[in-house]
Design a protein around this motif. Structure first.
Motif, PDB file in Angstrom:
ATOM      1  N   ILE A 266     -23.914  30.488   2.521  1.00  0.00           N
ATOM      2  CA  ILE A 266     -24.736  30.469   3.733  1.00  0.00           C
ATOM      3  C   ILE A 266     -24.844  31.878   4.298  1.00  0.00           C
ATOM      4  O   ILE A 266     -23.864  32.626   4.346  1.00  0.00           O
ATOM      5  CB  ILE A 266     -24.132  29.552   4.809  1.00  0.00           C
ATOM      6  N   SER A 267     -26.040  32.229   4.725  1.00  0.00           N
ATOM      7  CA  SER A 267     -26.249  33.498   5.404  1.00  0.00           C
ATOM      8  C   SER A 267     -27.212  33.271   6.567  1.00  0.00           C
ATOM      9  O   SER A 267     -28.168  32.504   6.437  1.00  0.00           O
ATOM     10  CB  SER A 267     -26.830  34.546   4.452  1.00  0.00           C
ATOM     11  N   GLN A 268     -26.949  33.939   7.684  1.00  0.00           N
ATOM     12  CA  GLN A 268     -27.825  33.823   8.849  1.00  0.00           C
ATOM     13  C   GLN A 268     -28.561  35.135   9.054  1.00  0.00           C
ATOM     14  O   GLN A 268     -27.973  36.223   8.917  1.00  0.00           O
ATOM     15  CB  GLN A 268     -27.028  33.458  10.097  1.00  0.00           C
ATOM     16  N   PHE A 269     -29.851  35.047   9.379  1.00  0.00           N
ATOM     17  CA  PHE A 269     -30.655  36.254   9.569  1.00  0.00           C
ATOM     18  C   PHE A 269     -30.185  37.025  10.796  1.00  0.00           C
ATOM     19  O   PHE A 269     -29.932  36.458  11.850  1.00  0.00           O
ATOM     20  CB  PHE A 269     -32.129  35.884   9.726  1.00  0.00           C
ATOM     21  N   ARG A 270     -30.076  38.346  10.596  1.00  0.00           N
ATOM     22  CA  ARG A 270     -29.749  39.234  11.697  1.00  0.00           C
ATOM     23  C   ARG A 270     -30.822  40.312  11.782  1.00  0.00           C
ATOM     24  O   ARG A 270     -31.453  40.665  10.782  1.00  0.00           O
ATOM     25  CB  ARG A 270     -28.366  39.867  11.481  1.00  0.00           C
ATOM     26  N   THR A 271     -31.018  40.843  12.961  1.00  0.00           N
ATOM     27  CA  THR A 271     -32.136  41.765  13.201  1.00  0.00           C
ATOM     28  C   THR A 271     -32.062  43.033  12.358  1.00  0.00           C
ATOM     29  O   THR A 271     -33.079  43.665  12.094  1.00  0.00           O
ATOM     30  CB  THR A 271     -32.206  42.153  14.685  1.00  0.00           C
ATOM     31  N   GLU A 272     -30.844  43.427  11.932  1.00  0.00           N
ATOM     32  CA  GLU A 272     -30.738  44.635  11.117  1.00  0.00           C
ATOM     33  C   GLU A 272     -31.135  44.394   9.655  1.00  0.00           C
ATOM     34  O   GLU A 272     -31.241  45.333   8.862  1.00  0.00           O
ATOM     35  CB  GLU A 272     -29.318  45.204  11.176  1.00  0.00           C
ATOM     36  N   MET A 273     -31.362  43.133   9.293  1.00  0.00           N
ATOM     37  CA  MET A 273     -31.784  42.814   7.921  1.00  0.00           C
ATOM     38  C   MET A 273     -33.278  43.085   7.741  1.00  0.00           C
ATOM     39  O   MET A 273     -34.038  43.099   8.708  1.00  0.00           O
ATOM     40  CB  MET A 273     -31.507  41.345   7.601  1.00  0.00           C
ATOM     41  N   ASP A 274     -33.674  43.298   6.494  1.00  0.00           N
ATOM     42  CA  ASP A 274     -35.101  43.461   6.198  1.00  0.00           C
ATOM     43  C   ASP A 274     -35.824  42.133   6.363  1.00  0.00           C
ATOM     44  O   ASP A 274     -35.215  41.055   6.280  1.00  0.00           O
ATOM     45  CB  ASP A 274     -35.293  43.987   4.776  1.00  0.00           C
ATOM     46  N   THR A 275     -37.119  42.203   6.597  1.00  0.00           N
ATOM     47  CA  THR A 275     -37.908  40.984   6.785  1.00  0.00           C
ATOM     48  C   THR A 275     -38.530  40.476   5.484  1.00  0.00           C
ATOM     49  O   THR A 275     -39.383  39.590   5.507  1.00  0.00           O
ATOM     50  CB  THR A 275     -39.021  41.211   7.822  1.00  0.00           C
ATOM     51  N   GLU A 276     -38.107  41.050   4.368  1.00  0.00           N
ATOM     52  CA  GLU A 276     -38.537  40.551   3.061  1.00  0.00           C
ATOM     53  C   GLU A 276     -37.610  39.438   2.571  1.00  0.00           C
ATOM     54  O   GLU A 276     -37.946  38.692   1.665  1.00  0.00           O
ATOM     55  CB  GLU A 276     -38.553  41.686   2.026  1.00  0.00           C
ATOM     56  N   GLY A 277     -36.412  39.370   3.137  1.00  0.00           N
ATOM     57  CA  GLY A 277     -35.437  38.366   2.731  1.00  0.00           C
ATOM     58  C   GLY A 277     -34.461  38.842   1.683  1.00  0.00           C
ATOM     59  O   GLY A 277     -33.598  38.068   1.245  1.00  0.00           O
ATOM     60  N   THR A 278     -34.565  40.114   1.272  1.00  0.00           N
ATOM     61  CA  THR A 278     -33.703  40.634   0.205  1.00  0.00           C
ATOM     62  C   THR A 278     -32.228  40.578   0.599  1.00  0.00           C
ATOM     63  O   THR A 278     -31.381  40.054  -0.145  1.00  0.00           O
ATOM     64  CB  THR A 278     -34.091  42.079  -0.150  1.00  0.00           C
ATOM     65  N   MET A 279     -31.892  41.117   1.763  1.00  0.00           N
ATOM     66  CA  MET A 279     -30.494  41.132   2.217  1.00  0.00           C
ATOM     67  C   MET A 279     -30.011  39.718   2.526  1.00  0.00           C
ATOM     68  O   MET A 279     -28.873  39.354   2.184  1.00  0.00           O
ATOM     69  CB  MET A 279     -30.346  42.019   3.451  1.00  0.00           C
ATOM     70  N   LEU A 280     -30.846  38.952   3.163  1.00  0.00           N
ATOM     71  CA  LEU A 280     -30.479  37.583   3.539  1.00  0.00           C
ATOM     72  C   LEU A 280     -30.083  36.772   2.312  1.00  0.00           C
ATOM     73  O   LEU A 280     -29.032  36.112   2.285  1.00  0.00           O
ATOM     74  CB  LEU A 280     -31.650  36.919   4.257  1.00  0.00           C
ATOM     75  N   LEU A 281     -30.901  36.819   1.282  1.00  0.00           N
ATOM     76  CA  LEU A 281     -30.610  36.074   0.048  1.00  0.00           C
ATOM     77  C   LEU A 281     -29.423  36.675  -0.692  1.00  0.00           C
ATOM     78  O   LEU A 281     -28.628  35.951  -1.297  1.00  0.00           O
ATOM     79  CB  LEU A 281     -31.839  36.054  -0.856  1.00  0.00           C
ATOM     80  N   SER A 282     -29.309  37.997  -0.649  1.00  0.00           N
ATOM     81  CA  SER A 282     -28.193  38.659  -1.336  1.00  0.00           C
ATOM     82  C   SER A 282     -26.857  38.215  -0.744  1.00  0.00           C
ATOM     83  O   SER A 282     -25.910  37.908  -1.479  1.00  0.00           O
ATOM     84  CB  SER A 282     -28.343  40.176  -1.229  1.00  0.00           C
ATOM     85  N   TYR A 283     -26.774  38.169   0.575  1.00  0.00           N
ATOM     86  CA  TYR A 283     -25.543  37.728   1.225  1.00  0.00           C
ATOM     87  C   TYR A 283     -25.248  36.267   0.927  1.00  0.00           C
ATOM     88  O   TYR A 283     -24.090  35.884   0.682  1.00  0.00           O
ATOM     89  CB  TYR A 283     -25.650  37.934   2.738  1.00  0.00           C
ATOM     90  N   ALA A 284     -26.281  35.446   0.954  1.00  0.00           N
ATOM     91  CA  ALA A 284     -26.083  34.013   0.680  1.00  0.00           C
ATOM     92  C   ALA A 284     -25.617  33.796  -0.754  1.00  0.00           C
ATOM     93  O   ALA A 284     -24.729  32.966  -1.016  1.00  0.00           O
ATOM     94  CB  ALA A 284     -27.378  33.245   0.946  1.00  0.00           C
ATOM     95  N   ARG A 285     -26.185  34.559  -1.686  1.00  0.00           N
ATOM     96  CA  ARG A 285     -25.784  34.413  -3.090  1.00  0.00           C
ATOM     97  C   ARG A 285     -24.363  34.932  -3.309  1.00  0.00           C
ATOM     98  O   ARG A 285     -23.618  34.399  -4.140  1.00  0.00           O
ATOM     99  CB  ARG A 285     -26.782  35.134  -3.998  1.00  0.00           C
ATOM    100  N   ALA A 286     -23.993  35.979  -2.594  1.00  0.00           N
ATOM    101  CA  ALA A 286     -22.619  36.492  -2.711  1.00  0.00           C
ATOM    102  C   ALA A 286     -21.620  35.440  -2.210  1.00  0.00           C
ATOM    103  O   ALA A 286     -20.564  35.224  -2.826  1.00  0.00           O
ATOM    104  CB  ALA A 286     -22.480  37.784  -1.918  1.00  0.00           C
ATOM    105  N   ALA A 287     -21.972  34.772  -1.125  1.00  0.00           N
ATOM    106  CA  ALA A 287     -21.098  33.715  -0.599  1.00  0.00           C
ATOM    107  C   ALA A 287     -21.043  32.542  -1.564  1.00  0.00           C
ATOM    108  O   ALA A 287     -19.986  31.929  -1.768  1.00  0.00           O
ATOM    109  CB  ALA A 287     -21.603  33.259   0.768  1.00  0.00           C
ATOM    110  N   MET A 288     -22.160  32.236  -2.190  1.00  0.00           N
ATOM    111  CA  MET A 288     -22.203  31.149  -3.171  1.00  0.00           C
ATOM    112  C   MET A 288     -21.329  31.489  -4.382  1.00  0.00           C
ATOM    113  O   MET A 288     -20.618  30.624  -4.915  1.00  0.00           O
ATOM    114  CB  MET A 288     -23.642  30.897  -3.620  1.00  0.00           C
ATOM    115  N   ALA A 289     -21.377  32.741  -4.801  1.00  0.00           N
ATOM    116  CA  ALA A 289     -20.546  33.164  -5.934  1.00  0.00           C
ATOM    117  C   ALA A 289     -19.058  33.041  -5.601  1.00  0.00           C
ATOM    118  O   ALA A 289     -18.243  32.652  -6.454  1.00  0.00           O
ATOM    119  CB  ALA A 289     -20.887  34.601  -6.319  1.00  0.00           C
TER     120      ALA A 289
END
Length: 303
Positions: A266-289
């Motif tokens: 799980i990852s929650q969007f934060r304002t410092e993240m890009d709006t393409e979703g790259t960081m958001l998905l990267s964090y979520a996938r790292a947590a999934m791993a």
């Protein structure tokens, strides 16, 4: 020809068009008359005509004004139009419409009927082409096995949602979900069996989702769930419900039955993240791993 095809005739001098209207009716067309542009636009709202015969010179609202309003409306912009003008009248069509069909009054009913048939045949071909193009577009955004949206659609969806989040400070959480031990499943069930199991797992994951949520298939055994307006606690609640429900569901293929589990990040969007979703998905996938490496069948929140 469909009997329900409707022709709208728009002209302030309707008396001279009565014969044309009756001739079209005798040829199994439904004909509606409008004496000015305002009535024509109102008629289109009641029923979208298949074809419009539109006089260029009318009081109150000219034929071009009517055309421009129709062309700006998604519901009416594809209606074919045959323009009407009086003999001796200067052609007032703009350059981009110079090739449009046009009839000169007084009208010959047989000439009108012939052109109406031709234009409607062309419309049918264009409608079929647009339908096929829409189907191709839909297929390019849909996973064929599960009928979920695919990674391409997810990317565009996230761009829109995250731009809104950044602008209005909206909440948004993402879950990445991976089926545990895919090699064991493949060995036990075979590829066809695994395909069947994935579809069954999707049915479990999709339970209780809101219309605003998006569940997409992003890999052979990976899914992404976007939860707009959802904080971390809400995302954990959804994730745990999915994880438990998946593990408790008896899956079957042919004569074989069994269960499968999922690891969720799980990852929650934060304002410092890009709006393409790259960081958001990267964090979520790292947590999934992390959840997967810890033995699977777990939910981890990205730090």
């Amino acid at each position: 020809m469909k009997e329900s095809q409707c022709v709208l005739i728009v002209d302030d001098q309707q008396a001279e068009l009565t014969l044309v209207a009756e001739f079209l009716k005798s040829s199994k067309y439904q004909v509606t008359l409008a004496s000015d542009g305002f009535k024509a636009l109102a008629a289109c709202k009641v029923r979208t005509p298949d074809l419009i015969l539109l006089d260029l010179q009318m009081p109150l609202m000219s034929g071009m004004d009517v055309y421009n309003r129709l062309a700006s409306d998604e519901k009416t912009k594809y209606i074919p139009i045959i323009f009407l003008r009086t003999e001796g009248q200067v052609n007032t069509l703009p350059r981009d419409l110079e090739d449009s069909p046009i009839l000169v009054k007084p009208l010959e009913p047989q000439d009108v009927l012939s052109l109406v048939k031709t234009v409607l045949r062309e419309k049918a071909l264009r409608d079929e082409l647009r339908k096929k193009e829409s189907q191709v577009t839909e297929l390019s955004l849909t996973d064929t096995l599960t009928s979920l949206r695919n990674a391409r659609y997810l990317a565009e969806f996230l761009k829109t949602e995250l731009s809104q989040c950044a602008r209005y400070n909206n909440l948004l959480s993402v879950l990445t979900i991976e089926v545990d031990h895919p090699r064991d499943l493949l060995k036990h069930y075979g590829q066809k069996g695994v395909d069947s199991l994935l579809s069954q797992i999707v049915s479990v994951l999709a339970r209780g989702l809101r219309k605003a949520d998006l569940l997409a298939r992003t890999g052979p055994y990976e899914f992404v769930l976007v939860l707009p307006f959802t904080n971390a606690d809400g995302a954990v609640e959804v994730a745990e419900r999915m994880r438990i429900a998946t593990g408790e569901t008896v899956l079957s293929f042919a004569e074989k039955t069994g269960t499968a589990t999922v690891s969720i990040g799980i990852s929650q969007f934060r304002t410092e993240m890009d709006t393409e979703g790259t960081m958001l998905l990267s964090y979520a996938r790292a947590a999934m791993a992390q959840a997967r490496d810890a033995g699977g069948n777990q939910t981890f929140m990205a730090e």
